[in-house]
Design an enzyme around this catalytic site. Structure first.
Site, PDB file in Angstrom:
ATOM      1  CD  GLU A  40      26.770   4.674  72.210  1.00 17.04           C
ATOM      2  OE1 GLU A  40      27.678   5.308  71.625  1.00 17.04           O
ATOM      3  OE2 GLU A  40      26.194   5.098  73.229  1.00 17.04           O
ATOM      4  NE  ARG A  44      20.495   6.449  76.609  1.00 13.71           N
ATOM      5  CZ  ARG A  44      20.789   7.532  75.920  1.00 13.71           C
ATOM      6  NH1 ARG A  44      19.833   8.279  75.422  1.00 13.71           N
ATOM      7  NH2 ARG A  44      22.035   7.873  75.731  1.00 13.71           N
ATOM      8  CE  LYS A 126      28.521   9.382  75.283  1.00 13.89           C
ATOM      9  NZ  LYS A 126      27.430   8.519  74.814  1.00 13.89           N
TER      10      LYS A 126
HETATM   11  C1  3PG Z   1      24.269   9.600  73.960  1.00 17.25           C
HETATM   12  O1  3PG Z   1      23.726   8.843  74.697  1.00 17.25           O
HETATM   13  O2  3PG Z   1      25.405   9.402  73.546  1.00 17.25           O
HETATM   14  C2  3PG Z   1      23.575  10.838  73.580  1.00 17.25           C
HETATM   15  O3  3PG Z   1      22.374  10.953  74.249  1.00 17.25           O
HETATM   16  C3  3PG Z   1      23.343  10.936  72.123  1.00 17.25           C
HETATM   17  O4  3PG Z   1      23.266  12.259  71.901  1.00 17.25           O
HETATM   18  P1  3PG Z   1      22.227  12.923  70.888  1.00 17.25           P
HETATM   19  O5  3PG Z   1      20.958  12.105  70.972  1.00 17.25           O
HETATM   20  O6  3PG Z   1      22.097  14.321  71.396  1.00 17.25           O
HETATM   21  O7  3PG Z   1      22.865  12.856  69.534  1.00 17.25           O
END
Ligand code: 3PG
Length: 204
Positions: A40, A44, A126
């Site tokens: 994924e 951003r 999710k």
């Molecule tokens: C996301 O966008 O799915 C989360 O910000 C990822 O979460 P993590 O960086 O805390 O693992």
């Protein structure tokens, strides 16, 4: 690709934030080599769409998707770049209406949010932000009324916590960035990322 097929690709979906689209291909190859085929890339950063296109073109064993999809327009851009799936941190009627039938993993953490998905026949979500939304205990509680739901908890998960989530019957896989420390990504330290991604608890 359906959302159910996405959830079955492997126990971990790495969540990638990339400033440099040129790093996308070596990073994706490293993750695929480590057994993580679904990747994924979050929308951003300005580099995200080019990064998705690069992986789609040059890493055939990867299944690349777009994360942080907040609007139907972003989803269309990501699909045009080559994204094979879409992940949203939440779920809105606009997103669900426009992306019906697409391989979308929408976000849901509350019973009402889950019910809104079920009303549309969506049995996958999710669970974000996982750790601050009650984590393993919350997911255990949701399994009672919603046994048909399959979740991909994401947010605040590390290799050790991943194991606890993956032991739950309603968790299909987990998402996270613990195998992608920003300094290692920025430095192109693929060996370090390979180590973190292949650590036994990383893939449970
Ligand atoms: C996301 O966008 O799915 C989360 O910000 C990822 O979460 P993590 O960086 O805390 O693992």
């Amino acid at each position: 690709m359906t959302a159910d097929e996405l959830l079955d690709l492997g126990p971990v979906i790495p969540v990638v934030v990339l400033e440099d689209a040129g790093a996308a291909v070596p990073l994706a190859r490293t993750l695929v080599d480590a057994g993580m085929r679904a990747i994924e890339i979050t929308l951003r950063t300005p580099a995200a769409l080019e990064a998705i296109a690069n992986v789609a073109a040059d890493v055939p064993d990867a299944v690349v998707g777009a994360g942080t999809v907040l609007s139907p327009a972003q989803a269309q851009d990501a699909l045009a770049a080559g994204a094979q799936f879409l992940v949203a941190p939440g779920s809105t009627p606009a997103l669900l209406d426009r992306l019906a039938g697409m391989p979308l993993l929408p976000g849901a953490v509350t019973a009402s949010e889950v019910m809104a998905l079920l009303e549309r026949g969506i049995t996958w979500a999710k669970f974000f932000p996982a750790e601050s939304s009650g984590g393993v205990r919350a997911l255990k509680a949701l399994a009672g009324p919603f046994p048909q739901m399959r979740f991909c908890p994401t947010g605040g998960i590390d290799a050790a916590k991943a194991k606890d989530y993956l032991a739950l019957p309603n968790v299909a896989c987990v998402g996270g960035s613990w195998m992608l420390p920003p300094p290692a990504v920025q430095a192109g330290d693929w060996e370090r990322i390979r180590e973190l991604a292949t650590a036994p608890s990383s893939t449970a």
